[in-house]
Enzyme design. Structure first.
Site, PDB file in Angstrom:
ATOM      1  N   LYS A   1      85.525   1.968  38.489  1.00 56.32           N
ATOM      2  CA  LYS A   1      84.887   1.112  39.431  1.00 56.32           C
ATOM      3  C   LYS A   1      83.769   1.777  40.195  1.00 56.32           C
ATOM      4  O   LYS A   1      82.685   1.238  40.353  1.00 56.32           O
ATOM      5  CB  LYS A   1      85.734   0.127  40.285  1.00 56.32           C
ATOM      6  CG  LYS A   1      86.621  -0.724  39.601  1.00 56.32           C
ATOM      7  CD  LYS A   1      87.425  -1.725  40.709  1.00 56.32           C
ATOM      8  CE  LYS A   1      88.353  -2.941  39.992  1.00 56.32           C
ATOM      9  NZ  LYS A   1      88.745  -3.652  40.993  1.00 56.32           N
TER      10      LYS A   1
ATOM     11  N   THR B   1      96.566   7.572  54.086  1.00 55.45           N
ATOM     12  CA  THR B   1      95.554   8.735  54.422  1.00 55.45           C
ATOM     13  C   THR B   1      94.638   8.185  55.374  1.00 55.45           C
ATOM     14  O   THR B   1      93.590   7.197  55.078  1.00 55.45           O
ATOM     15  CB  THR B   1      95.024   9.131  52.970  1.00 55.45           C
ATOM     16  OG1 THR B   1      95.805   9.277  52.031  1.00 55.45           O
ATOM     17  CG2 THR B   1      93.982  10.543  53.261  1.00 55.45           C
TER      18      THR B   1
ATOM     19  N   GLY C   1      98.822 -11.691  44.050  1.00 52.31           N
ATOM     20  CA  GLY C   1      97.467 -11.611  43.930  1.00 52.31           C
ATOM     21  C   GLY C   1      96.940 -12.375  42.683  1.00 52.31           C
ATOM     22  O   GLY C   1      95.878 -12.288  42.301  1.00 52.31           O
TER      23      GLY C   1
ATOM     24  N   GLY D   1      91.800   1.420  49.758  1.00 52.31           N
ATOM     25  CA  GLY D   1      90.975   1.516  48.368  1.00 52.31           C
ATOM     26  C   GLY D   1      89.934   0.421  48.061  1.00 52.31           C
ATOM     27  O   GLY D   1      89.640  -0.376  49.171  1.00 52.31           O
ATOM     28  N   GLY D   2      89.278   0.165  46.766  1.00 54.36           N
ATOM     29  CA  GLY D   2      88.550  -0.688  46.715  1.00 54.36           C
ATOM     30  C   GLY D   2      88.891  -2.307  46.990  1.00 54.36           C
ATOM     31  O   GLY D   2      88.325  -3.081  47.304  1.00 54.36           O
TER      32      GLY D   2
ATOM     33  N   ASP E   1      85.167  -9.269  43.725  1.00 51.95           N
ATOM     34  CA  ASP E   1      86.606  -9.183  44.227  1.00 51.95           C
ATOM     35  C   ASP E   1      86.475  -9.867  45.713  1.00 51.95           C
ATOM     36  O   ASP E   1      87.576 -10.906  45.917  1.00 51.95           O
ATOM     37  CB  ASP E   1      87.147  -7.767  44.507  1.00 51.95           C
ATOM     38  CG  ASP E   1      88.013  -7.290  43.326  1.00 51.95           C
ATOM     39  OD1 ASP E   1      88.125  -8.068  42.332  1.00 51.95           O
ATOM     40  OD2 ASP E   1      87.912  -5.773  43.083  1.00 51.95           O
TER      41      ASP E   1
HETATM   42  P1  NAP Z   1      92.804   2.123  44.821  1.00 56.82           P
HETATM   43  O1  NAP Z   1      91.209   1.965  45.175  1.00 56.82           O
HETATM   44  O2  NAP Z   1      93.320   3.274  44.118  1.00 56.82           O
HETATM   45  O3  NAP Z   1      93.448   2.001  46.492  1.00 56.82           O
HETATM   46  C1  NAP Z   1      94.983   2.298  46.034  1.00 56.82           C
HETATM   47  C2  NAP Z   1      95.456   2.223  47.797  1.00 56.82           C
HETATM   48  O4  NAP Z   1      96.934   2.437  47.779  1.00 56.82           O
HETATM   49  C3  NAP Z   1      95.013   3.476  48.833  1.00 56.82           C
HETATM   50  O5  NAP Z   1      94.843   2.799  50.038  1.00 56.82           O
HETATM   51  C4  NAP Z   1      96.142   4.155  48.640  1.00 56.82           C
HETATM   52  O6  NAP Z   1      96.367   5.198  49.830  1.00 56.82           O
HETATM   53  C5  NAP Z   1      97.323   3.214  48.711  1.00 56.82           C
HETATM   54  N1  NAP Z   1      98.469   3.861  48.109  1.00 56.82           N
HETATM   55  C6  NAP Z   1      98.629   4.282  46.729  1.00 56.82           C
HETATM   56  N2  NAP Z   1      99.971   4.563  46.499  1.00 56.82           N
HETATM   57  C7  NAP Z   1     100.764   4.658  47.800  1.00 56.82           C
HETATM   58  C8  NAP Z   1     101.867   5.014  48.127  1.00 56.82           C
HETATM   59  N3  NAP Z   1     102.994   5.277  47.458  1.00 56.82           N
HETATM   60  N4  NAP Z   1     102.202   4.800  49.526  1.00 56.82           N
HETATM   61  C9  NAP Z   1     101.338   4.177  50.529  1.00 56.82           C
HETATM   62  N5  NAP Z   1     100.076   3.935  49.948  1.00 56.82           N
HETATM   63  C10 NAP Z   1      99.618   4.042  48.660  1.00 56.82           C
HETATM   64  O7  NAP Z   1      93.383   0.853  44.372  1.00 56.82           O
HETATM   65  P2  NAP Z   1      92.796  -0.538  44.229  1.00 56.82           P
HETATM   66  O8  NAP Z   1      91.856  -0.998  43.278  1.00 56.82           O
HETATM   67  O9  NAP Z   1      92.478  -0.735  45.717  1.00 56.82           O
HETATM   68  O10 NAP Z   1      94.107  -1.596  43.943  1.00 56.82           O
HETATM   69  C11 NAP Z   1      95.117  -1.540  45.073  1.00 56.82           C
HETATM   70  C12 NAP Z   1      96.174  -2.590  44.583  1.00 56.82           C
HETATM   71  O11 NAP Z   1      95.439  -3.870  44.480  1.00 56.82           O
HETATM   72  C13 NAP Z   1      96.695  -2.317  43.102  1.00 56.82           C
HETATM   73  O12 NAP Z   1      97.978  -2.669  43.424  1.00 56.82           O
HETATM   74  C14 NAP Z   1      96.137  -3.608  42.481  1.00 56.82           C
HETATM   75  O13 NAP Z   1      96.531  -3.809  41.092  1.00 56.82           O
HETATM   76  C15 NAP Z   1      95.800  -4.518  43.228  1.00 56.82           C
HETATM   77  N6  NAP Z   1      94.521  -5.319  43.137  1.00 56.82           N
HETATM   78  C16 NAP Z   1      94.646  -6.460  42.837  1.00 56.82           C
HETATM   79  C17 NAP Z   1      93.567  -7.392  42.714  1.00 56.82           C
HETATM   80  C18 NAP Z   1      93.549  -8.889  42.124  1.00 56.82           C
HETATM   81  O14 NAP Z   1      92.719  -9.520  41.743  1.00 56.82           O
HETATM   82  N7  NAP Z   1      94.699  -9.565  42.443  1.00 56.82           N
HETATM   83  C19 NAP Z   1      92.334  -6.725  42.540  1.00 56.82           C
HETATM   84  C20 NAP Z   1      92.078  -5.739  42.691  1.00 56.82           C
HETATM   85  C21 NAP Z   1      93.261  -4.733  42.930  1.00 56.82           C
HETATM   86  P3  NAP Z   1      95.720   6.531  49.821  1.00 56.82           P
HETATM   87  O15 NAP Z   1      94.370   6.380  50.210  1.00 56.82           O
HETATM   88  O16 NAP Z   1      96.318   7.141  50.910  1.00 56.82           O
HETATM   89  O17 NAP Z   1      95.851   7.115  48.478  1.00 56.82           O
END
Ligand code: NAP
Length: 304
Positions: free
Chosen positions: A79, A165, A257, A141-142, A115
């Site tokens: 992304k 973080t 979600g 994150g995103g 999103d």
């Molecule tokens: P991303 O940009 O990689 O961000 C991940 C986030 O999760 C960061 O804040 C990270 O913290 C945190 N994280 C990861 N592992 C962790 C752990 N073990 N303990 C605490 N925090 C943790 O991913 P994203 O795209 O934002 O997606 C995040 C979630 O939303 C995923 O589960 C994804 O499937 C879901 N999502 C759903 C939709 C939907 O349409 N329903 C759309 C997009 C995403 P750090 O900064 O500390 O690494």
């Protein structure tokens, strides 16, 4: 309405192509939703998975243009890079610095992000109010950034960002402040401080892949969410979220979600086709595909 489906001839030389660029997308539900939408609208379009390994996005994007694709959704891990490769960022993509949808317009590649719109439409559908309310977002994150934008547009008084973080939370807050002026955005420390915020919040959204928080992150179990508040976990799938189970135990209303996913897909359909998406058909297809995935996985486990 095209009637060729039963004969298996619904792809022909004039079929318009779109797809999903991502890696590790074996169980994506997007093709089911989009192809159901095209069929419901009688459109000669098809949506295909495009498995692009890390490091290959530049070539993949050139390929989109070269092969006459109309566009593509973009998912993990591409992304941010997609935002760098787009010739122009439209709408929320420029504020979020991330693209989940590309549109090929002649020689130009336009980057969109649907999103935030997806989360906003989901809130409207569920009747989740944020007007004048504090909202706690876990993650930076995103997805967290898109959710922050959505709740700000819905009039949240404060957005509190809690992330593992802290530095990344500050980065996200800084970025969001460039586009959000009417809502106060604050970064809170995980742990006790976040627990206090939770007690004042009306809505908490888990934007991380974690199933349950430990004491260092948020109170465990997820207690103290204000009476009648909402807990949303952005993960979706057949498995019940342990986090949502906890929150329900404390009297919160809960949602996963899937609503956001369906609405961001609907918004992508609008970008590519310029037409209104058939939401009911997309939702039905999502549910059927989810069931199919459960059966597939159960079959695989049985074979193993
Ligand atoms: P991303 O940009 O990689 O961000 C991940 C986030 O999760 C960061 O804040 C990270 O913290 C945190 N994280 C990861 N592992 C962790 C752990 N073990 N303990 C605490 N925090 C943790 O991913 P994203 O795209 O934002 O997606 C995040 C979630 O939303 C995923 O589960 C994804 O499937 C879901 N999502 C759903 C939709 C939907 O349409 N329903 C759309 C997009 C995403 P750090 O900064 O500390 O690494």
């Amino acid at each position: 309405m095209r009637e060729k489906d039963d004969a298996g001839r619904w792809v022909d030389g004039r079929t318009q192509l779109v797809g999903l660029i991502g890696y590790g997308i074996d169980y994506t539900l997007s093709p089911a939703m989009h192809n159901a939408a095209f069929r419901a609208r009688g459109m000669n379009w098809i949506y295909v998975p495009l498995r692009v390994p890390p490091g290959e996005l530049t070539d993949a994007v050139k390929g989109l243009r070269a092969m006459g694709f109309r566009g593509a959704n973009v998912t993990v891990p591409h992304k941010l890079e997609a935002a760098r490769l787009a010739d122009e960022l439209r709408g929320d993509a420029s504020l979020l610095g991330a693209v989940n949808n590309l549109l090929v317009e002649g020689e130009r590649l336009l980057g969109y992000n649907t999103d935030a719109e997806g989360f906003q439409s989901f809130m409207e559908e569920e009747g989740i109010e944020a007007e004048g309310q504090p909202v706690l977002i876990v993650g930076a994150g995103g997805a967290a950034r898109a959710v922050a934008l959505a709740v700000a547009r819905k009039g949240a008084s404060h957005i509190f960002i809690v992330n593992r973080t802290e530095e990344r939370a500050r980065e996200a807050a800084g970025l969001l402040k460039r586009g959000i002026t009417s809502t106060e955005i604050r970064v809170e420390r995980p742990g006790r401080e976040a627990g206090e915020i939770l007690r004042r919040s009306r809505l908490v959204v888990n934007c991380t892949p974690v199933d349950a928080f430990d004491e260092g992150m948020l109170p465990h179990p997820l207690d103290g969410l204000r009476e009648g508040g909402w807990a949303v976990d952005l993960k979706y799938g057949p498995r019940e979220s342990p986090l949502l189970r906890q929150a329900a135990g404390w009297g919160a209303r809960i949602a996963d979600g899937s609503g956001m996913l369906i609405h961001q897909a609907a918004a992508s359909f609008r970008v590519w086709t310029g037409e209104e998406p058939p939401l009911a058909e997309m939702r039905d297809a999502y549910l059927r595909a989810l069931e199919g995935n459960v059966e597939d996985k159960a079959g695989k486990d049985a074979e193993a």
